[in-house]
Design a protein around this motif. Structure first.
Motif, PDB file in Angstrom:
ATOM      1  N   SER A  51      -5.563   0.623  11.033  1.00 11.12           N
ATOM      2  CA  SER A  51      -5.765   0.352   9.612  1.00 11.12           C
ATOM      3  C   SER A  51      -6.988   1.103   9.116  1.00 11.12           C
ATOM      4  O   SER A  51      -7.908   1.389   9.888  1.00 11.12           O
ATOM      5  CB  SER A  51      -5.946  -1.153   9.388  1.00 11.12           C
ATOM      6  OG  SER A  51      -6.346  -1.438   8.071  1.00 11.12           O
ATOM      7  N   ASN A  52      -6.988   1.409   7.802  1.00  7.87           N
ATOM      8  CA  ASN A  52      -8.166   2.078   7.236  1.00  7.87           C
ATOM      9  C   ASN A  52      -9.326   1.109   7.032  1.00  7.87           C
ATOM     10  O   ASN A  52     -10.484   1.498   7.010  1.00  7.87           O
ATOM     11  CB  ASN A  52      -7.798   2.750   5.910  1.00  7.87           C
ATOM     12  CG  ASN A  52      -7.327   1.742   4.868  1.00  7.87           C
ATOM     13  OD1 ASN A  52      -6.817   0.673   5.229  1.00  7.87           O
ATOM     14  ND2 ASN A  52      -7.486   2.072   3.595  1.00  7.87           N
ATOM     15  N   ARG A  53      -9.018  -0.191   6.883  1.00  9.76           N
ATOM     16  CA  ARG A  53     -10.055  -1.211   6.678  1.00  9.76           C
ATOM     17  C   ARG A  53      -9.687  -2.458   7.490  1.00  9.76           C
ATOM     18  O   ARG A  53      -9.308  -3.504   6.919  1.00  9.76           O
ATOM     19  CB  ARG A  53     -10.163  -1.550   5.185  1.00  9.76           C
ATOM     20  CG  ARG A  53     -10.548  -0.359   4.310  1.00  9.76           C
ATOM     21  CD  ARG A  53     -10.301  -0.657   2.828  1.00  9.76           C
ATOM     22  NE  ARG A  53     -11.118  -1.756   2.359  1.00  9.76           N
ATOM     23  CZ  ARG A  53     -12.372  -1.640   1.946  1.00  9.76           C
ATOM     24  NH1 ARG A  53     -12.959  -0.456   1.980  1.00  9.76           N
ATOM     25  NH2 ARG A  53     -13.029  -2.688   1.524  1.00  9.76           N
ATOM     26  N   PRO A  54      -9.793  -2.410   8.826  1.00 10.34           N
ATOM     27  CA  PRO A  54      -9.347  -3.533   9.656  1.00 10.34           C
ATOM     28  C   PRO A  54     -10.140  -4.816   9.427  1.00 10.34           C
ATOM     29  O   PRO A  54      -9.596  -5.912   9.560  1.00 10.34           O
ATOM     30  CB  PRO A  54      -9.537  -3.015  11.091  1.00 10.34           C
ATOM     31  CG  PRO A  54     -10.530  -1.911  10.975  1.00 10.34           C
ATOM     32  CD  PRO A  54     -10.300  -1.299   9.636  1.00 10.34           C
ATOM     33  N   ASP A  55     -11.415  -4.689   9.043  1.00  8.86           N
ATOM     34  CA  ASP A  55     -12.240  -5.885   8.850  1.00  8.86           C
ATOM     35  C   ASP A  55     -11.891  -6.636   7.570  1.00  8.86           C
ATOM     36  O   ASP A  55     -12.298  -7.792   7.392  1.00  8.86           O
ATOM     37  CB  ASP A  55     -13.727  -5.508   8.825  1.00  8.86           C
ATOM     38  CG  ASP A  55     -14.192  -4.955  10.158  1.00  8.86           C
ATOM     39  OD1 ASP A  55     -13.552  -5.278  11.179  1.00  8.86           O
ATOM     40  OD2 ASP A  55     -15.174  -4.193  10.181  1.00  8.86           O
ATOM     41  N   ASP A  56     -11.145  -5.986   6.667  1.00  8.21           N
ATOM     42  CA  ASP A  56     -10.820  -6.604   5.381  1.00  8.21           C
ATOM     43  C   ASP A  56      -9.450  -7.277   5.374  1.00  8.21           C
ATOM     44  O   ASP A  56      -9.018  -7.768   4.319  1.00  8.21           O
ATOM     45  CB  ASP A  56     -10.870  -5.553   4.264  1.00  8.21           C
ATOM     46  CG  ASP A  56     -12.296  -5.086   3.971  1.00  8.21           C
ATOM     47  OD1 ASP A  56     -13.229  -5.813   4.373  1.00  8.21           O
ATOM     48  OD2 ASP A  56     -12.463  -4.016   3.371  1.00  8.21           O
TER      49      ASP A  56
ATOM     50  N   ASN B 236     -12.282  -7.195  -2.699  1.00  9.54           N
ATOM     51  CA  ASN B 236     -13.283  -6.450  -3.473  1.00  9.54           C
ATOM     52  C   ASN B 236     -12.657  -5.260  -4.196  1.00  9.54           C
ATOM     53  O   ASN B 236     -13.239  -4.164  -4.271  1.00  9.54           O
ATOM     54  CB  ASN B 236     -14.430  -5.973  -2.566  1.00  9.54           C
ATOM     55  CG  ASN B 236     -15.195  -7.130  -1.953  1.00  9.54           C
ATOM     56  OD1 ASN B 236     -15.339  -8.185  -2.579  1.00  9.54           O
ATOM     57  ND2 ASN B 236     -15.685  -6.931  -0.737  1.00  9.54           N
ATOM     58  N   GLY B 237     -11.441  -5.480  -4.668  1.00  2.71           N
ATOM     59  CA  GLY B 237     -10.779  -4.436  -5.451  1.00  2.71           C
ATOM     60  C   GLY B 237     -10.139  -3.346  -4.617  1.00  2.71           C
ATOM     61  O   GLY B 237      -9.536  -2.417  -5.165  1.00  2.71           O
ATOM     62  N   ARG B 238     -10.243  -3.428  -3.312  1.00  2.00           N
ATOM     63  CA  ARG B 238      -9.652  -2.408  -2.438  1.00  2.00           C
ATOM     64  C   ARG B 238      -8.698  -3.082  -1.472  1.00  2.00           C
ATOM     65  O   ARG B 238      -8.966  -4.167  -0.977  1.00  2.00           O
ATOM     66  CB  ARG B 238     -10.739  -1.640  -1.685  1.00  2.00           C
ATOM     67  CG  ARG B 238     -11.720  -0.938  -2.605  1.00  2.00           C
ATOM     68  CD  ARG B 238     -12.735  -0.144  -1.824  1.00  2.00           C
ATOM     69  NE  ARG B 238     -12.111   0.942  -1.079  1.00  2.00           N
ATOM     70  CZ  ARG B 238     -12.770   1.782  -0.282  1.00  2.00           C
ATOM     71  NH1 ARG B 238     -14.084   1.619  -0.128  1.00  2.00           N
ATOM     72  NH2 ARG B 238     -12.154   2.735   0.370  1.00  2.00           N
ATOM     73  N   ARG B 239      -7.603  -2.407  -1.187  1.00  2.00           N
ATOM     74  CA  ARG B 239      -6.568  -2.981  -0.342  1.00  2.00           C
ATOM     75  C   ARG B 239      -6.526  -2.251   1.000  1.00  2.00           C
ATOM     76  O   ARG B 239      -6.498  -1.016   1.049  1.00  2.00           O
ATOM     77  CB  ARG B 239      -5.206  -2.884  -1.037  1.00  2.00           C
ATOM     78  CG  ARG B 239      -4.054  -3.482  -0.230  1.00  2.00           C
ATOM     79  CD  ARG B 239      -2.816  -3.546  -1.075  1.00  2.00           C
ATOM     80  NE  ARG B 239      -2.983  -4.494  -2.165  1.00  2.00           N
ATOM     81  CZ  ARG B 239      -2.203  -4.528  -3.239  1.00  2.00           C
ATOM     82  NH1 ARG B 239      -1.220  -3.665  -3.360  1.00  2.00           N
ATOM     83  NH2 ARG B 239      -2.423  -5.422  -4.179  1.00  2.00           N
TER      84      ARG B 239
END
Length: 498
Positions: A438-443, A415-418
């Motif tokens: 991680s800052n976004r572990p679900d992604d 979604n455009g974010r890493r």
């Protein structure tokens, strides 16, 4: 030394129920179907302050030589030969049957101390059956209910009296343990550590006791793959019933063994068929018992019939072992009957690694459990898989690897974010498990997790070892300060009225 007690009797009188009661666990499968137990099962049991080894046996049945009933009777005979005292159990509600009388005579000829126990005495219907047992010539019957735990105090007194009458000290084990504790206490009191003593070395007693425990090794596979035959060859005795009939083993039997000084507890398990083909309640209980054996094992041998090749059910069993995270090797049995050996092994490994990429590099051994040819290569392969299963990687080395791996192949954006992985560390072994922040572990995509797993296995030399990754969101250390600052400003405005 502990004394050894064997529970004997005709089928369906409650031997396995009493066994479970005395060992304090549901080790043996219990069902109303006669003849559930076929192999003799051993366990460590206790009754009040008595500690002893216990055998659960197959129901005593007569059969022609070579039949399944005859092989079951031989297992019961072996349990009787290895015991110091035995319990003859009968169903008091049904009364004394001709089969009870037949085997009471057999026990009298064996010249072993016998305690006669009338089971299922929780109701008044059993009274007549208790009086009938005096005619068996084995002394006064002990009224008991194994299912409800009634009559255990009377059983305790009967066991102690019978053992002492036959010159066996029922408390020998307790006396040995007390003497050992006394010697250890004297050694501790005599040992002093002086300041600056560089020769003193600390030992972790808990770790030492863990090292002394036997390696728990489960042998699993489809019915008639040769699991019991393999264990009989390893132990060099007819410890388990074998034969051409599929499904002889019904519950998981543990067998103590030693390999080059290493204590091993072998678990023979029931063969696992497709779930759709399991319609019998007893087979369902056996399958669940096998799955529990895998769950509590440390290493697992997936035994395949090389003549039949690999089938979908073998892959289901492999999947369960992988999901449980156990150290694992593949064993191809009946290898002496295979003609195209190179092609058979290649096809098998191709199917396994396509279905489970994490099994790439898993150790494969080939042998004949019946003749023993090639079996000597199994335990070294297990030892190697077990050592890898216990691998530990330092935090510094892991984070160096993590930085290089992330730079080599950057994480795709969602979604455009890493998502970004900051750092990590190994948090446990058995199997190796790593926690990463991680800052976004679900992604983080599953494909990227597999990439990291493959890189880790390759770079640290962990082929065929299950790896666990845990991703956790790292808390922002400034989040709390921002909140406090906002609340502080809000409070100042309220005080000044602005």
């Amino acid at each position: 030394m502990n004394f050894t007690l064997a529970i004997l009797g005709r089928p369906n009188v409650g031997k396995s129920t009493l066994f479970n009661r005395l060992v304090g666990k549901r080790l043996a499968i219990v069902d109303d179907t006669p003849g559930v137990t076929r192999d003799r099962r051993a366990g460590e049991a206790s009754l009040s302050d008595l500690r002893f080894n216990l055998f659960d046996t197959a129901g005593l049945e007569e059969g022609a030589e070579g039949t399944l009933e005859d092989r079951m009777r031989q297992q019961t005979q072996a349990a009787l030969d290895d015991s110091d005292i035995c319990i003859m159990l009968y169903d008091a509600r049904q009364g004394v049957t001709p089969m009870d009388e037949h085997f009471a005579a057999w026990l009298r000829r064996a010249e072993k101390p016998v305690v006669l126990v009338a089971n299922k005495c929780e109701s008044h219907k059993a009274q007549d059956g208790i009086y009938e047992a005096y005619g068996l010539g084995l002394g006064e019957p002990i009224a008991l209910s194994a299912e409800h735990g009634q009559g255990l105090a009377e059983l305790y007194r009967a066991l102690v009296d019978t053992l002492q009458e036959n010159g066996i000290d029922p408390y020998a084990h307790e006396k040995e343990e007390e003497e050992k504790r006394r010697r250890n206490k004297e050694a501790e009191d005599a040992f002093e550590i002086e300041e600056g003593d560089m020769d003193y070395e600390f030992h972790d007693a808990e770790m030492d006791s863990e090292d002394e425990k036997p390696l728990r090794l489960a042998i699993v596979g489809r019915p008639n793959a040769g699991k019991s035959t393999l264990i009989n060859y390893l132990t060099q005795q007819d410890r388990l019933i074998t034969g051409p009939e599929a499904g002889l083993t019904r519950d998981s039997i543990s067998v103590e063994w030693e390999w080059e000084g290493l204590p091993v507890r072998l678990f023979d398990t029931a063969g696992l068929r497709k779930k759709a083909k399991i319609t019998d309640k007893l087979e369902r209980l056996s399958a669940n018992d096998t799955l529990r054996a895998i769950q509590f094992a440390e290493a697992v041998v997936l035994l395949l019939d090389a003549e039949r090749g690999i089938e979908k059910q073998d892959l289901k069993i492999a999947e369960h072992i992988v999901n449980e995270g156990r150290a694992m090797i593949i064993a191809l049995n009946k290898w002496d009957a295979v003609d195209d050996r190179l092609g058979t092994k290649k096809r098998l490994l191709d199917i396994l690694t396509r279905s489970f990429p994490q099994l790439k590099g898993v150790k494969v051994v080939q042998f004949s459990a019946l003749t023993g040819k090639g079996v000597q290569f199994m335990m070294p392969a297990i030892e190697e898989a077990y050592d890898l299963w216990n691998s530990r990687i330092s935090t510094a080395r892991f984070n160096e690897w993590l930085t290089d791996t992330l730079e080599k192949h950057s994480m795709p954006s969602v979604n455009g974010r890493r998502a970004k992985v900051r750092f990590g560390a190994q948090i446990k072994t058995r199997p190796p498990t790593f926690l990463m922040f991680s800052n976004r572990p679900d992604d983080i995509p599953e494909s990227y997790k597999r990439y990291m797993e493959n890189e880790l296995v390759r770079d640290f030399g962990l082929p065929g070892t299950p790896i666990r990754f845990v991703f956790k969101k790292k808390d922002n250390p400034y989040e709390g300060r921002r909140r406090e600052k906002k609340e502080s400003k809000r409070g100042k405005r309220w005080k000044t009225g602005k």
